[in-house]
Write an enzyme that holds these catalytic residues in place. Structure first.
Site, PDB file in Angstrom:
ATOM      1  N   CYS A  90       0.053   3.816  -3.469  1.00 14.87           N
ATOM      2  CA  CYS A  90       0.166   2.436  -4.130  1.00 14.87           C
ATOM      3  C   CYS A  90      -0.555   1.543  -3.867  1.00 14.87           C
ATOM      4  O   CYS A  90      -1.607   1.537  -4.111  1.00 14.87           O
ATOM      5  CB  CYS A  90       1.881   2.493  -4.507  1.00 14.87           C
ATOM      6  SG  CYS A  90       2.252   1.462  -5.938  1.00 14.87           S
ATOM      7  N   HIS A 207       4.365   8.120  -5.011  1.00 13.03           N
ATOM      8  CA  HIS A 207       4.712   7.788  -3.973  1.00 13.03           C
ATOM      9  C   HIS A 207       5.255   9.136  -3.301  1.00 13.03           C
ATOM     10  O   HIS A 207       6.491   9.486  -3.565  1.00 13.03           O
ATOM     11  CB  HIS A 207       5.853   6.835  -3.952  1.00 13.03           C
ATOM     12  CG  HIS A 207       5.633   5.418  -4.361  1.00 13.03           C
ATOM     13  ND1 HIS A 207       5.431   4.528  -3.345  1.00 13.03           N
ATOM     14  CD2 HIS A 207       5.362   4.720  -5.374  1.00 13.03           C
ATOM     15  CE1 HIS A 207       5.056   3.340  -3.810  1.00 13.03           C
ATOM     16  NE2 HIS A 207       5.186   3.525  -5.114  1.00 13.03           N
ATOM     17  N   GLU A 209       6.196   9.478  -0.346  1.00  7.85           N
ATOM     18  CA  GLU A 209       7.544   9.284   0.456  1.00  7.85           C
ATOM     19  C   GLU A 209       8.609   9.104  -0.157  1.00  7.85           C
ATOM     20  O   GLU A 209       9.681   9.405   0.345  1.00  7.85           O
ATOM     21  CB  GLU A 209       7.164   8.225   1.584  1.00  7.85           C
ATOM     22  CG  GLU A 209       7.491   6.872   0.644  1.00  7.85           C
ATOM     23  CD  GLU A 209       6.187   6.150  -0.206  1.00  7.85           C
ATOM     24  OE1 GLU A 209       5.528   7.051  -0.668  1.00  7.85           O
ATOM     25  OE2 GLU A 209       6.603   4.968  -0.703  1.00  7.85           O
TER      26      GLU A 209
END
Lengths: 254, 750
Positions: A90, A207, A209
């Site tokens: 990002c 993302h 994560e």
């Protein structure tokens, strides 16, 4: 048991996904992780550098534009140039293009609005250090959360990265079709993530994560981390270095 | 000590000047007698903001004190600190609070909403708690009005840009639309933070000689008189108050968060308070009053972002992203180093003194000399009990002859219309502009009855939700307020959590109008009754009066923010049906109450009748039942019946997991009821349950044990919601109506 992979997560002023990446590396995947302070030109002997999401320097001026001048970025550039794996997520992707480590730019979303939702991305190149845990064409469900993720580059650059197999992920429909409706931000060619020519730097808007902790219900993002871990561990095994490089180099160009 | 003087060029204080500052003649007289002299202009400014409704709660505090404000799991009660603190076990506590930013948002929606988020976040992290979730409760006029669309767009962007950059997920909230909010939108922001036991900071100054530091942003002329502006009605002239709206900088707030938490962890912070309304004035006087001490402040030391500011301006500025810190003497350098690491100012501007005075000096002159205790709520600030008279409109609106309302000819079409009604339709257009996933702790993504946030420091989950049906409160302030508490608690209970504490944001009209004050008193009584029964004390909150314009007053809207604690997030049921061939059950009883319903308002344009009935004891039994059902792992789905009644609740269960819509076939017992009463009546204390058939007997047995009615309605499956003999609507059509409505309305040009 092998010694864990050591992830270094850069903390810029305004980073806000730094703790999430740390949590995934340590708590979900059981690896080692340290924070790297933007003012310290020291990478603390990490195996992998993550530039996390957030709003470095408030994204004032232009997203990623100020962060690239941080002292730590000189070291990150050196690390990347020597072949170390660098993952920009990002805002991290935005910083990598500003720093010239990846081609192109990220413009404001075509909707001119911030967008946070789960999207589908298709794995375009399963031979990068970040995607070996995925099958070619596999569709991952991973969230986006950005206002400026509209990937753009001049025609020649697009042609080059497409030819080189540098497009790692594309936004797609749940079944894998690349459609205009599945493009959340107007990116050229539905591009969601790209690697550099050498293949050791990945920038992606989604993302991973955020789709890694089983408690949250989505785990496809783990594959990106698992690929990196595999890459690092295979690299330190004597004799494996050339082999991995050969595979990545050749098969990376589909 | 010399007598304080005016800053050169400032006018003399007079009664007229005091009145222009929003003070009454009586209040000005009180200032003269406290000081024994005419106040300086700076002092007049200080009293006017501290005694404004916004800071002093002068017209509300007497009523608020009747609420249950201690007990339960409260560690710090209401009014003791910036926010309440609740024990959640495992050595952790939660700080949470809701606050309004209605007036600024009415004139400058983007900055008004953004600074509302920033302000409530500071209230949480000034206590040493890290914010982990944020919510907001919004009310606007009709989306058919271009002004409303302009406000919605600005408010949503403001909340999004601030919260997204700050890095705290926006996890839940509500948005309602009614013409009564056309001039006065409501923008209430809530923040929830977590802190380890014993690690929280207090907003108290103490220790003679301890330095006072200002940290964070520099001080400018923005937001002067913001607190006073918030204490009057919105009018044509409000547009001129635009400079009273503060300007937010979420990046600086993020740095301030990290630096503040680090400073508190260092152990050298004696006390700390954020600067919100009335800036340096409020923080110096409240921290002094709380520590029963005083301060000597030198305004020359305050980092200013503009030149030529007067003492009055420095004291009243509401520049954002600032904190006042009382530091243990000798450790100033350590604190300064922490803030400098984060590229923030940290300047010593004064010190704690043993004397009960605030001495403010500037450019070599003493400009204010005041006893801090006389300024603050709980001290010398005025307290009023206003005249309360039951307003006459109630007699008119409470009369509802249901026979005069035509029964629906095509119930399926009415259901689709309700699914697309602004109050019911998905707020996806709104929430997708908020980062709901940062911090990777949001377990139930948007669309559940309440947000469930996973506390990584331990193994617990928090369930949080805001609620208030303003129409019910308008029709019956006491019961409507009870329902606001009950609905928020029910939403939290539907996730399997136990409701434990409440924060509230009381949005009302002008308290000087006896009818408004009566609504206020009644609503407070209702909240108090419900919270006592549910054992959910009120930990704090905010009052916003004067939500009125010359043409209209908002519905009395006491928004409740409920906190629930969940022991095992993996057992938390969802609002959606999960699989086909599951049994669908209904907990609770259907009476068919249509008064105040969304159906009457949205389909027939009628706002009338009484609010639905509510049995608080039965509600409490329902919460206990839901917690037990969840922890026993008996249910997959639990969804509250609220706006739009049972039919809308069932439809939502079918489509709320948008990627996995599942139909259902049910049979409803409508003996003695009209079809609209059966489908769309808004009887309280009802929850739709989904479970595997093998668990149905177990669910029914537990329901019986808790004294809650439980009826089998049917099963899930297929691609339509079928209510036998009444309607048959494909889930795709329900989804289209529900998910498309708000986005298509917002696409109209503003």
């Amino acid at each position: 048991m092998q010694s864990p992979v050591r992830f270094g997560i850069v903390v810029f002023p305004g980073s806000n996904c730094d703790h999430d990446a740390y949590h995934v590396c340590r708590k979900v995947l059981g690896q080692d992780a340290v924070f790297l302070w933007h003012k310290d030109p020291d990478l603390k002997d990490v195996d992998v550098v993550i530039l996390p999401g957030g709003f470095s320097y408030g994204d004032y001026l232009r997203c990623g534009a100020i962060a690239r001048f941080s002292p730590v970025m000189r070291e990150v550039t050196r690390f990347a140039e020597s072949g170390g794996p660098v993952l920009g997520i990002c805002n991290g992707f935005q910083i990598l293009v500003e720093a010239g480590l990846l081609p192109g730019v990220l413009l404001r979303n075509a909707s001119l609005r911030f967008a946070c939702k789960n999207v589908h991305i298709r794995v375009e190149n399963p031979f990068t250090p970040f995607t070996t845990a995925c099958a070619a064409g596999e569709v991952l469900t991973i969230p986006i959360a950005h206002g400026e993720g509209n990937y753009f580059a001049d025609e020649e650059t697009i042609h080059r990265i497409e030819e080189n197999g540098q497009v790692a992920f594309r936004y797609c429909a749940p079944g894998g079709e690349i459609t205009a409706d599945s493009n959340p931000n107007g990116s050229l060619g539905n591009i969601a993530g790209i690697i550099n020519e050498r293949g050791n730097v990945l920038g992606m808007m989604p993302h991973p994560e955020r789709a890694a902790d089983p408690l949250l219900g989505f785990t496809d993002g783990q594959k990106v981390f698992a690929s990196i871990i595999e890459h690092v561990l295979s690299r330190v095994t004597p004799g494996a270095v050339e082999e991995v490089a050969a595979v990545t180099g050749e098969k990376g160009r589909r | 000590m010399s007598t304080p003087v005016n800053f050169p060029g400032e006018p003399e204080s007079t009664l007229a000047a005091a009145q222009q500052h929003g003070l009454t003649e009586e209040e000005y007289g009180k200032i003269l007698s406290i000081l024994g002299r005419v106040p300086t202009y700076t002092e007049l400014g200080i009293y006017s903001v501290m005694w404004s409704e916004h800071c002093s709660y002068k017209n509300s505090i007497a009523q608020i004190k009747t609420l249950p404000r201690s007990g339960g799991r409260l560690l710090v009660g209401a009014g003791e600190e910036n926010a309440g603190l609740v024990d959640i076990g495992e050595g952790l506590a939660v700080a949470f609070k809701i606050e309004s930013h209605n007036h600024p948002s009415a004139v400058e929606p983007y900055q008004g909403a953004a600074t509302g988020v920033g302000g409530i976040m500071r209230d949480i992290f000034t206590m040493g708690a890290r914010p982990i979730a944020s919510l907001n409760s919004l009310r606007f006029g009709s989306l058919d009005s271009p002004r409303t669309r302009h406000l919605v767009d600005g408010v949503v962007r403001g909340i999004g840009d601030y919260g997204n950059s700050f890095g705290v997920p926006t996890v839940a909230g509500e948005v309602y639309f009614d013409p009564c909010y056309h001039d006065n939108p409501l923008v209430n922001a809530m923040s929830v933070g977590v802190v380890k036991h014993g690690a929280w900071a207090s907003a108290t100054a103490q220790g003679t000689g301890n330095p006072i530091m200002i940290v964070g942003s520099s001080t400018g002329r923005d937001g002067i008189h913001g607190a006073t502006f918030a204490s009057e009605e919105i009018s044509e002239a409000s547009e001129k108050k635009r400079p009273s709206v503060q300007v937010g900088d979420p990046f600086t707030e993020k740095l301030l968060l990290e630096a503040t938490l680090e400073a508190i962890r260092s152990g050298f912070v004696v006390g700390i308070q954020d600067m919100g309304a009335a800036g340096i004035t409020c923080s110096t006087s409240e921290m002094s009053a709380k520590g029963k001490c005083g301060m000597r402040i030198d305004l020359d030391k305050v980092p200013a972002r503009e030149t030529g500011m007067s003492a009055y301006e420095l004291m009243l500025s509401e520049s954002q992203e600032r904190m006042l810190v009382c530091v243990a003497k000798g450790h100033e350098d350590k604190i300064r180093a922490i803030f400098e690491k984060w590229d923030l100012h940290a300047e010593i501007i004064g010190e704690v003194i043993g004397e009960d005075r605030l001495y403010i000096s500037y450019k070599g002159n003493l400009v204010a000399d005041l006893p801090p205790e006389t300024l603050v709520l709980g001290g010398g600030a005025p307290v009023y009990i206003r005249e309360a008279i039951r307003p006459e409109y109630l007699d008119t609106v409470n009369a509802l002859d249901i026979a005069s309302v035509p029964e629906p000819v095509d119930p399926g079409a009415v259901l689709l219309a309700l699914m697309a009604a602004s109050d019911i339709a998905s707020k996806r257009w709104v929430y997708e502009q908020y980062d709901s996933m940062v911090r990777t702790n949001n377990v139930v993504m948007t669309g559940g009855d309440a947000a469930v946030v996973y506390v990584k420091e331990g193994h617990k989950g928090l369930a949080v939700k805001t609620d208030c049906n303003g129409r019910y409160v308008y029709l019956n302030p006491r019961r409507g307020a009870q329902i606001a508490v009950a609905e928020s608690a029910r939403n939290v209970a539907c996730t399997g959590a136990t409701p434990v504490a409440v924060t509230n944001c009381l949005n009302f009209g002008n308290p000087y109008k006896p009818g408004v004050y009566w609504q206020f008193k009644e609503a407070i009584a209702g909240i108090g009754e419900a919270c006592r029964v549910f054992d959910t004390p009120v930990t704090g909150g905010n009052v916003s009066f004067y939500n009125e314009s010359p043409t209209a007053s908002v519905y009395p809207t006491p928004v409740i923010g409920m906190l629930g604690v969940l022991d095992d997030i993996r057992r938390s049921p969802r609002a959606a049906f999960r699989q086909p061939d599951r049994d669908v059950l209904l907990l609770g009883v259907t009476h068919g109450h249509l008064g105040g319903s969304t159906y009457l308002a949205a389909i027939h344009g009628i706002v009338a009748g009484d609010a639905p009935g509510l049995d608080l004891q039965e509600e409490l039994r329902l919460y206990r039942l839901l917690a037990e059902l969840a922890s026993a792992g008996l249910i997959e789905t639990a969804h509250d019946c609220a706006d739009g009644g049972l039919a809308v609740a069932l439809a939502e269960c079918c489509i709320i997991d948008e990627g996995k819509k599942i139909g259902a076939r049910v049979r409803l017992d409508g003996t003695g009821l009209r079809v609209d009463q059966l489908l769309f009546g808004e009887d309280q204390t009802r929850v739709v349950i989904g479970c595997v058939p093998e668990h149905t007997t177990g669910v029914a047995a537990l329901a019986q044990k808790h004294g809650i009615a439980c009826a089998g309605l049917g099963t899930t499956g297929g691609d339509a919601l079928v209510i036998e003999g009444i309607l048959d609507v494909p889930v795709e059509e329900l989804g289209h109506a529900y998910y498309g409505a708000i986005a298509s309305k917002m696409k109209q040009s503003t």
